[in-house]
Design a protein around this motif. Sequence first.
Motif, PDB file in Angstrom:
ATOM      1  N   ARG A  31       0.843  -1.198   0.000  1.00  0.00           N
ATOM      2  CA  ARG A  31       0.000   0.000   0.000  1.00  0.00           C
ATOM      3  C   ARG A  31       0.881   1.253   0.000  1.00  0.00           C
ATOM      4  O   ARG A  31       1.894   1.328   0.673  1.00  0.00           O
ATOM      5  N   SER A  32       0.466   2.255  -0.740  1.00  0.00           N
ATOM      6  CA  SER A  32       1.196   3.515  -0.836  1.00  0.00           C
ATOM      7  C   SER A  32       1.090   4.314   0.465  1.00  0.00           C
ATOM      8  O   SER A  32      -0.007   4.527   0.994  1.00  0.00           O
ATOM      9  N   LEU A  33       2.237   4.778   0.962  1.00  0.00           N
ATOM     10  CA  LEU A  33       2.252   5.622   2.151  1.00  0.00           C
ATOM     11  C   LEU A  33       1.506   6.931   1.882  1.00  0.00           C
ATOM     12  O   LEU A  33       0.723   7.393   2.705  1.00  0.00           O
ATOM     13  N   LEU A  34       1.736   7.513   0.712  1.00  0.00           N
ATOM     14  CA  LEU A  34       1.058   8.766   0.356  1.00  0.00           C
ATOM     15  C   LEU A  34      -0.448   8.582   0.312  1.00  0.00           C
ATOM     16  O   LEU A  34      -1.205   9.444   0.785  1.00  0.00           O
ATOM     17  N   GLU A  35      -0.915   7.463  -0.220  1.00  0.00           N
ATOM     18  CA  GLU A  35      -2.351   7.195  -0.291  1.00  0.00           C
ATOM     19  C   GLU A  35      -2.970   7.158   1.098  1.00  0.00           C
ATOM     20  O   GLU A  35      -4.041   7.730   1.335  1.00  0.00           O
ATOM     21  N   VAL A  36      -2.308   6.498   2.027  1.00  0.00           N
ATOM     22  CA  VAL A  36      -2.830   6.420   3.397  1.00  0.00           C
ATOM     23  C   VAL A  36      -2.867   7.801   4.030  1.00  0.00           C
ATOM     24  O   VAL A  36      -3.870   8.201   4.636  1.00  0.00           O
ATOM     25  N   VAL A  37      -1.787   8.560   3.900  1.00  0.00           N
ATOM     26  CA  VAL A  37      -1.724   9.878   4.522  1.00  0.00           C
ATOM     27  C   VAL A  37      -2.799  10.799   3.964  1.00  0.00           C
ATOM     28  O   VAL A  37      -3.528  11.467   4.715  1.00  0.00           O
ATOM     29  N   GLU A  38      -2.930  10.845   2.658  1.00  0.00           N
ATOM     30  CA  GLU A  38      -3.920  11.743   2.068  1.00  0.00           C
ATOM     31  C   GLU A  38      -5.339  11.320   2.418  1.00  0.00           C
ATOM     32  O   GLU A  38      -6.217  12.172   2.653  1.00  0.00           O
ATOM     33  N   SER A  39      -5.593  10.023   2.479  1.00  0.00           N
ATOM     34  CA  SER A  39      -6.926   9.545   2.833  1.00  0.00           C
ATOM     35  C   SER A  39      -7.276   9.914   4.266  1.00  0.00           C
ATOM     36  O   SER A  39      -8.377  10.395   4.548  1.00  0.00           O
ATOM     37  N   ALA A  64       9.540   9.512  14.880  1.00  0.00           N
ATOM     38  CA  ALA A  64       8.560  10.595  14.813  1.00  0.00           C
ATOM     39  C   ALA A  64       8.909  11.581  13.709  1.00  0.00           C
ATOM     40  O   ALA A  64      10.047  11.639  13.236  1.00  0.00           O
ATOM     41  N   HIS A  65       7.899  12.361  13.316  1.00  0.00           N
ATOM     42  CA  HIS A  65       8.015  13.545  12.461  1.00  0.00           C
ATOM     43  C   HIS A  65       8.148  13.233  10.975  1.00  0.00           C
ATOM     44  O   HIS A  65       8.419  14.140  10.194  1.00  0.00           O
ATOM     45  N   ASP A  66       7.937  11.993  10.561  1.00  0.00           N
ATOM     46  CA  ASP A  66       7.922  11.745   9.133  1.00  0.00           C
ATOM     47  C   ASP A  66       6.486  11.807   8.628  1.00  0.00           C
ATOM     48  O   ASP A  66       5.535  11.487   9.359  1.00  0.00           O
ATOM     49  N   THR A  67       6.329  12.241   7.398  1.00  0.00           N
ATOM     50  CA  THR A  67       5.044  12.194   6.713  1.00  0.00           C
ATOM     51  C   THR A  67       5.333  12.084   5.230  1.00  0.00           C
ATOM     52  O   THR A  67       6.483  12.188   4.801  1.00  0.00           O
ATOM     53  N   ALA A  68       4.289  11.865   4.450  1.00  0.00           N
ATOM     54  CA  ALA A  68       4.493  11.717   3.010  1.00  0.00           C
ATOM     55  C   ALA A  68       4.926  13.032   2.388  1.00  0.00           C
ATOM     56  O   ALA A  68       4.445  14.108   2.759  1.00  0.00           O
ATOM     57  N   ALA A  69       5.828  12.942   1.428  1.00  0.00           N
ATOM     58  CA  ALA A  69       6.202  14.086   0.607  1.00  0.00           C
ATOM     59  C   ALA A  69       5.287  14.149  -0.607  1.00  0.00           C
ATOM     60  O   ALA A  69       4.592  13.186  -0.935  1.00  0.00           O
ATOM     61  N   ALA A  70       5.270  15.285  -1.287  1.00  0.00           N
ATOM     62  CA  ALA A  70       4.541  15.377  -2.550  1.00  0.00           C
ATOM     63  C   ALA A  70       5.139  14.366  -3.527  1.00  0.00           C
ATOM     64  O   ALA A  70       6.357  14.325  -3.724  1.00  0.00           O
ATOM     65  N   GLY A  71       4.299  13.537  -4.110  1.00  0.00           N
ATOM     66  CA  GLY A  71       4.780  12.532  -5.051  1.00  0.00           C
ATOM     67  C   GLY A  71       5.521  11.377  -4.414  1.00  0.00           C
ATOM     68  O   GLY A  71       6.207  10.618  -5.104  1.00  0.00           O
ATOM     69  N   ASP A  72       5.381  11.195  -3.116  1.00  0.00           N
ATOM     70  CA  ASP A  72       6.101  10.144  -2.385  1.00  0.00           C
ATOM     71  C   ASP A  72       5.782   8.775  -2.994  1.00  0.00           C
ATOM     72  O   ASP A  72       4.623   8.402  -3.159  1.00  0.00           O
ATOM     73  N   ARG A  74       6.997   5.820  -1.713  1.00  0.00           N
ATOM     74  CA  ARG A  74       7.240   4.737  -0.758  1.00  0.00           C
ATOM     75  C   ARG A  74       5.985   3.881  -0.584  1.00  0.00           C
ATOM     76  O   ARG A  74       4.858   4.385  -0.620  1.00  0.00           O
ATOM     77  N   VAL A  75       6.196   2.586  -0.365  1.00  0.00           N
ATOM     78  CA  VAL A  75       5.104   1.664  -0.052  1.00  0.00           C
ATOM     79  C   VAL A  75       5.483   0.890   1.206  1.00  0.00           C
ATOM     80  O   VAL A  75       6.669   0.706   1.511  1.00  0.00           O
ATOM     81  N   PHE A  76       4.483   0.471   1.934  1.00  0.00           N
ATOM     82  CA  PHE A  76       4.724  -0.346   3.118  1.00  0.00           C
ATOM     83  C   PHE A  76       5.190  -1.736   2.687  1.00  0.00           C
ATOM     84  O   PHE A  76       4.789  -2.243   1.640  1.00  0.00           O
ATOM     85  N   ALA A  77       6.050  -2.340   3.525  1.00  0.00           N
ATOM     86  CA  ALA A  77       6.612  -3.649   3.195  1.00  0.00           C
ATOM     87  C   ALA A  77       6.436  -4.597   4.367  1.00  0.00           C
ATOM     88  O   ALA A  77       6.328  -4.167   5.531  1.00  0.00           O
ATOM     89  N   GLY A  78       6.401  -5.882   4.074  1.00  0.00           N
ATOM     90  CA  GLY A  78       6.368  -6.870   5.136  1.00  0.00           C
ATOM     91  C   GLY A  78       7.559  -6.689   6.061  1.00  0.00           C
ATOM     92  O   GLY A  78       8.679  -6.472   5.607  1.00  0.00           O
TER      93      GLY A  78
END
Length: 291
Positions: A31-39, A64-72, A74-78
Motif C-alpha cells: 500500500r502507498s504511504l502517500l495514499e494512506v496519509v492523504e486519505s 517521529a516527524h515523518d510524513t508523506a512528501a509530494a509525489g512520495d 514509498r510503499v509499506f513492506a512486510g
Amino acid sequence: MTDEEMELYLEAGRIARRIIDEGAAMICPGRSLLEVVESVEARILESGAEIAFPLNVSLNADAAHDTAAAGDDRVFAGGDLVKLDMGVAIEGRIADTALTVDLGDHAALVEASSAALDRAIAAVRPGVTAGEIGAVIQTEIEGRGFLPVANLTGHGLAPYQIHTAPTIPNVGISGGAVLEEGMAIAIEPFATTGSGRVSDSPRIEIYQQTAVKPVRLPSAKRILASVRERRGMPFSRRWLDQNRLDLALSTLVKNGIFYGYPVLHDVPGSFVSQAEHTMIVTADGAIVTTA
C-alpha cells in the motif's frame, strides 16, 4: 476548564479515535504511504475538524516527524513497524493520539509501549509529578526487555498549541511538573530495540510558523499567506505551492519565521514503537479523550 471546552476536547478525541483506527486498517504490504496519509487527512477534514498537524507515518527506526512528501513513492513492506501519530483539532482544542501497526514480528515491542501508556494513565491524578509518570513508563518498558526513548516526551496541550507545559518524560526523573486538575496532556511512550535515544535525520517534511516578521521574497510571502489560517499549528511541505518552494522555505527558516521538524530516528536496524493518548486531568484521575 469549562464544560464547553471539555466537550470540544472530547469531540476531537472521538473523531481522532475513529479515524486513526481507519488509517491503521489501511496499512498493508504494497500500500502507498502517500495514499494512506492523504486519505486519513481528508477524513479529518470531512468530519468537520481541523488537522492539528500532518499525519506522522514513521517507519522502523524512525520514531517521529515523518510524513508523506509530494509525489512520495514509498510503499509499506512486510516486516515494517509503522507509527501513526495523528492530531485533530476543534476550535483549537486538540486530540493527539498514536498507535503502532506491526507488519512483522514485533508484537512484544508494540505491547511494551501500549502497556506503558496504560500504566501511566492509571497513575495520573492531581499532585503526581511528571517524573513519577516517567518512572512508571520506564519500569514497564524495561521490564519487557526494551528501552524507553529518553529524549522524547509527552506534553501539555493548549488551544492551537500541540506542545506546551508540562513535559511528561518517558524515563524517571527527580521532580518535574506537578499535574493539576483541568490540565490537558498527551502521554506518549516510545519503546525501542536500539539505543534509547533519537537523533535528527536530514529529512524534513513538517514545519511550523514560530514568529511573525516581514519578508521580501514573493514565494515566501505566498507561503506565509497560505499557512496563516493554521494559527501556528504545524503543516506539511506537501500542502504548499511547490513552485520555488525550496528557496522560500530556506529563507523562512533562516529568518527564524519557520521551524522545520527533522525526522527523529534511533540507530540503523533498530525498531521503535509508540502509543499515545490525550487526557484531561480530573480530581480523581483522568478522562482519556482518545480512547
